[in-house]
Write a protein that holds these residues in place. Structure first.
Motif, PDB file in Angstrom:
ATOM      1  N   VAL A 238      -6.987 -27.421 -16.170  1.00  0.00           N
ATOM      2  CA  VAL A 238      -6.538 -26.026 -16.061  1.00  0.00           C
ATOM      3  C   VAL A 238      -6.657 -25.376 -17.440  1.00  0.00           C
ATOM      4  O   VAL A 238      -6.515 -26.044 -18.472  1.00  0.00           O
ATOM      5  N   ALA A 239      -6.963 -24.084 -17.454  1.00  0.00           N
ATOM      6  CA  ALA A 239      -7.064 -23.342 -18.715  1.00  0.00           C
ATOM      7  C   ALA A 239      -6.298 -22.039 -18.585  1.00  0.00           C
ATOM      8  O   ALA A 239      -6.312 -21.399 -17.531  1.00  0.00           O
ATOM      9  N   ILE A 240      -5.586 -21.666 -19.661  1.00  0.00           N
ATOM     10  CA  ILE A 240      -4.922 -20.356 -19.678  1.00  0.00           C
ATOM     11  C   ILE A 240      -5.092 -19.728 -21.062  1.00  0.00           C
ATOM     12  O   ILE A 240      -5.257 -20.432 -22.062  1.00  0.00           O
ATOM     13  N   ASP A 241      -5.094 -18.403 -21.088  1.00  0.00           N
ATOM     14  CA  ASP A 241      -4.998 -17.676 -22.349  1.00  0.00           C
ATOM     15  C   ASP A 241      -3.560 -17.207 -22.482  1.00  0.00           C
ATOM     16  O   ASP A 241      -3.125 -16.329 -21.739  1.00  0.00           O
ATOM     17  N   SER A 242      -2.819 -17.813 -23.399  1.00  0.00           N
ATOM     18  CA  SER A 242      -1.434 -17.372 -23.590  1.00  0.00           C
ATOM     19  C   SER A 242      -1.436 -16.221 -24.592  1.00  0.00           C
ATOM     20  O   SER A 242      -2.475 -15.811 -25.090  1.00  0.00           O
ATOM     21  N   ARG A 243      -0.264 -15.701 -24.853  1.00  0.00           N
ATOM     22  CA  ARG A 243      -0.144 -14.602 -25.814  1.00  0.00           C
ATOM     23  C   ARG A 243      -0.627 -15.021 -27.202  1.00  0.00           C
ATOM     24  O   ARG A 243      -1.029 -14.214 -28.007  1.00  0.00           O
ATOM     25  N   TYR A 244      -0.564 -16.330 -27.477  1.00  0.00           N
ATOM     26  CA  TYR A 244      -0.854 -16.795 -28.832  1.00  0.00           C
ATOM     27  C   TYR A 244      -2.211 -17.463 -28.972  1.00  0.00           C
ATOM     28  O   TYR A 244      -2.822 -17.410 -30.035  1.00  0.00           O
ATOM     29  N   GLN A 245      -2.663 -18.139 -27.915  1.00  0.00           N
ATOM     30  CA  GLN A 245      -3.842 -18.979 -28.082  1.00  0.00           C
ATOM     31  C   GLN A 245      -4.435 -19.384 -26.732  1.00  0.00           C
ATOM     32  O   GLN A 245      -3.887 -19.051 -25.681  1.00  0.00           O
ATOM     33  N   HIS A 246      -5.527 -20.136 -26.816  1.00  0.00           N
ATOM     34  CA  HIS A 246      -6.180 -20.639 -25.605  1.00  0.00           C
ATOM     35  C   HIS A 246      -5.723 -22.083 -25.369  1.00  0.00           C
ATOM     36  O   HIS A 246      -5.798 -22.915 -26.276  1.00  0.00           O
ATOM     37  N   LEU A 247      -5.261 -22.344 -24.158  1.00  0.00           N
ATOM     38  CA  LEU A 247      -4.703 -23.664 -23.855  1.00  0.00           C
ATOM     39  C   LEU A 247      -5.443 -24.285 -22.676  1.00  0.00           C
ATOM     40  O   LEU A 247      -5.743 -23.598 -21.705  1.00  0.00           O
ATOM     41  N   GLU A 248      -5.694 -25.568 -22.795  1.00  0.00           N
ATOM     42  CA  GLU A 248      -6.340 -26.272 -21.694  1.00  0.00           C
ATOM     43  C   GLU A 248      -5.664 -27.620 -21.484  1.00  0.00           C
ATOM     44  O   GLU A 248      -5.322 -28.298 -22.450  1.00  0.00           O
ATOM     45  N   VAL A 249      -5.500 -27.987 -20.227  1.00  0.00           N
ATOM     46  CA  VAL A 249      -5.134 -29.366 -19.907  1.00  0.00           C
ATOM     47  C   VAL A 249      -6.425 -30.068 -19.510  1.00  0.00           C
ATOM     48  O   VAL A 249      -7.206 -29.544 -18.714  1.00  0.00           O
ATOM     49  N   ARG A 250      -6.660 -31.214 -20.128  1.00  0.00           N
ATOM     50  CA  ARG A 250      -7.883 -31.975 -19.859  1.00  0.00           C
ATOM     51  C   ARG A 250      -7.521 -33.407 -19.493  1.00  0.00           C
ATOM     52  O   ARG A 250      -6.518 -33.937 -19.965  1.00  0.00           O
TER      53      ARG A 250
END
Lengths: 532, 170
Positions: A238-250
């Motif tokens: 899963v990938a999300i763009d949070s308010r601070y950064q780009h986050l991915e679970v791999r």
């Protein structure tokens, strides 16, 4: 007429700033958001604007045609929308698969420059043509040129202000990176509407209205808003763009079947949180060793821990499972990015446990300066922009604030990433910590990792691994403690003359971290053999 | 890379003298720098102690110092498989993979003990795999560097040409 030009300048100014703010975020899944990425983006955006200014002025002198300016704006809008989807393919061309961290630096630095030039320089160049063109179109008398140009430049700046706040407070959270850029493209296209209208190109104006409205609506589409998967190692979950950064679970089966990791702004093989498929320990990563300090910090059956840099909660999860049954445990987890915590809860096994209080949207430094509680153990695991320690959470002032939050005999511990215990960044952190804790610092090189665990104790000499009373600990932790007790695996450091401690406002620490990465990558790549 | 098991085995097994006791005491107290300093005066020809010192320096992260220590021993006592293996490890950790590969190759030639030879071969295989992986990355790095220079040149050229031609047109 002047009002139409003013409106165009305002909307275009807003659109340019949205593009400028979104460009580093669009690059983040592949190149991160390190200082050099921002420098590349800002430098190339300004270069594009400068070139556009000059070309726009020359073109306007030849053809004082508002409809031509409108066409340029539409072309710019099209390129902005294209850039939102082009960064991925360009990055994939530039970056090798599963890029190792230790050679990543030149790829990220040069690659982000090339990607910015390919994706964002062309649209910004076209948008840079607008201001002088508008002045030429609006100026009817030379005596009013100063006032007219001032009015239009002021409009563009006001538009930029509006674009800045709209992006931060409205667009980005709702639309993500790509959606925001597509919305900006729509805005830029709509800014040409007054130009076509005033030039009596009604058909063109109608078309622009249609395109602008379509782009604005398309920005809300799920496929556009969805955060793309970047170049982090492992199978995407899963990938999300949070308010601070780009986050991915791999999913990283190479670290153990079914292991999940959290990658933050990472275009290479590192990660920030880890959850194995079974059990609590991670197979020897530094998270496991922190539990040794936690168990050793239990006093009178009680353990209060603050984790600064909670991320998806690997430390908290382990402590709840391993220290929780042995003492009255409470954990305060501080994580600036609520997105990381949300992914921890949804994918990485971070429990909703009453013993764990989570503070989000809160910087570790703010917490250290203003927290009211005291702790037996404070763990600092604050990394930003991939592998950089922010200087304000590694300074003398920060450690002094943490010391005030420790009970007498309490311990502060840091995860220091470095290539060996004499890595210059590790040494700088150790020197800074030693400046605040005159009783000395313990540095343990963690086997088979590029991490050092560094700790110091308030008002007394820190206990080394040799002093851990491990008899009643779980066997796995006893083994880890034994590995730290091996000769030369750990040592004590004290403040020494000539060692430079980091203070708030010092600029050398960031440069040191950057030089360390550059030197390592240069050495490794220079030693690589010729391919067959 | 199983450094720890290898290196621990290089600690002199027989510690009959005061130096050994002093070094052990320093290590037990976490005084790694002091332990290394105590070994500073051992003769360069003394293989066991010199390699132990080099190993401690490597544990401290002083890779260049560790390599220099082994170099001094190699000059004084001639090449030996354990010394070359030791220097290869330090080179590997320092990121100097070419030095590490050369040392491991030489160590393999020098090794007479079959167990040591097997261990060296294992390390050579691991290092070769690491270098092969980096070979492809190095080619990509050159490509990205070239793309970066071309991009920089193109942007600078466009800006410079536009600036000059605009000034000349006035």
């Amino acid at each position: 007429m002047l009002l139409a030009y003013w409106l165009t300048a305002f909307l275009c100014g807003a659109g340019v700033l949205v593009v400028e703010m979104m460009a580093p975020r669009a690059l983040a899944p592949w190149f991160g958001q390190a200082h050099f990425v921002w420098s590349n983006v800002i430098g190339l955006v300004l270069a594009g604007l400068a070139l556009g200014n000059m070309l726009g002025g020359r073109l306007a002198d030849r053809r004082r045609d508002p409809a031509l300016l409108g066409a340029l704006l539409c072309a710019g809008a099209l390129l902005v929308a294209l850039a939102a989807f082009l960064t991925g393919p360009v990055a994939r061309w530039l970056l090798p698969e599963a890029l190792p961290l230790e050679v990543a630096y030149p790829f990220l630095r040069r690659g982000s420059f090339v990607a910015t030039a390919v994706c964002f320089f062309p649209p910004v160049l076209l948008l840079g043509m607008v201001a002088p063109f508008l002045v030429r179109c609006a100026a009817t008398r030379i005596e009013e040129l100063g006032r007219t140009s001032g009015l239009l430049y002021g409009a563009a700046t006001l538009g930029s202000i509006a674009g800045s706040f709209a992006t931060e407070d409205l667009l980005y959270e709702a639309l993500g990176t790509r959606g925001t850029m597509v919305a900006a493209a729509g805005l830029i296209a709509l800014s040409s509407l007054p130009l076509f209208w005033s030039a009596r190109r009604r058909a063109a104006a109608g078309l622009v209205l249609l395109l602008g409205a379509t782009a604005t609506l398309a920005a809300h589409a799920r496929g556009v808003r969805a955060a793309p998967f970047g170049a982090a190692a492992g199978a995407p979950v899963v990938a999300i763009d949070s308010r601070y950064q780009h986050l991915e679970v791999r999913r990283r089966d190479d670290l153990g079947a079914g292991t999940l990791v959290l990658a933050i702004d990472e275009g290479h093989d590192s990660f920030q949180s880890l959850t194995p498929a079974t059990g609590e320990l991670t197979g020897g990563f530094y998270y496991d060793y922190v539990n040794l300090l936690a168990l050793d910090s239990i006093r009178d059956g009680r353990l209060r821990v603050a984790i600064l840099g909670l991320a998806a909660g690997t430390h908290a999860r382990q402590l709840l499972a391993l220290a929780g049954p042995r003492c009255d445990l409470s954990i305060d987890g501080v994580e600036i990015d609520p997105g990381a915590v949300a992914l921890g809860r949804s994918h990485l096994g971070l429990p909703d446990d009453p013993r764990l209080r989570v503070f989000t949207d809160l910087d570790a430094r703010t917490f250290a300066d203003h927290a009211r509680h005291e702790y037996e153990l404070i763990l600092v695991d604050c990394y930003a922009r991939q592998s950089f320690v922010p200087p304000h959470v590694a300074s003398v002032e920060f450690f002094a604030a943490l010391k005030r939050r420790l009970v007498p005999g309490g311990t502060v511990a840091l995860n220091a990433f470095g290539y060996g215990a004499s890595d210059p960044v590790t040494e700088a952190i150790v020197a800074t910590l030693a400046a605040v804790f005159p009783e000395g610092v313990v540095v343990a090189s963690l086997p088979r990792t590029a991490n050092q665990l560094v700790w110091a104790t308030r008002d007394e000499r820190a206990r080394g691994p040799d002093a851990f009373a491990t008899v009643e600990w779980p066997v796995a932790l006893q083994d880890l403690a034994a590995s730290l007790r091996a000769p030369g695996q750990w040592f004590r450091a004290t403040a020494a003359s000539g060692q430079r401690a980091l203070r708030d406002g010092d600029g050398w620490f960031d440069a040191l971290q950057q030089r360390r990465l550059a030197a390592r990558a240069t050495a490794m790549l220079a030693a690589a053999p010729e391919p067959p | 890379m199983n450094l720890r098991a290898t290196a621990t085995a290089q600690q002199p097994a027989d510690e009959p003298n005061a130096l050994a006791a002093a070094v052990d005491a320093a290590l037990a107290a976490g005084e790694l720098d002091a332990a290394i300093a105590k070994l500073g005066a051992v003769p360069a020809t003394d293989g066991d102690w010199m390699l132990y010192r080099a190993w401690l320096e490597r544990q401290r992260g002083l890779y260049a110092t560790s390599i220099a220590t082994v170099d001094a021993h190699l000059v004084a006592a001639g090449a030996s498989a354990p010394a070359l293996l030791q220097r290869g490890y330090s080179g590997w950790l320092a990121g100097d993979l070419a030095l590490a590969a050369a040392d491991l190759d030489r160590a393999a030639l020098q090794a007479t003990d079959s167990a040591l030879r097997a261990r060296i071969d294992g390390e050579r295989t691991a290092l070769a795999a690491h270098r092969r992986e980096l070979a492809g990355v190095a080619v990509d790095a050159q490509r990205v560097a070239m793309a970066g220079w071309i991009t920089l040149a193109a942007v600078a050229l466009a800006l410079g040409w536009t600036l000059v031609s605009t000034l000349r047109a006035r």
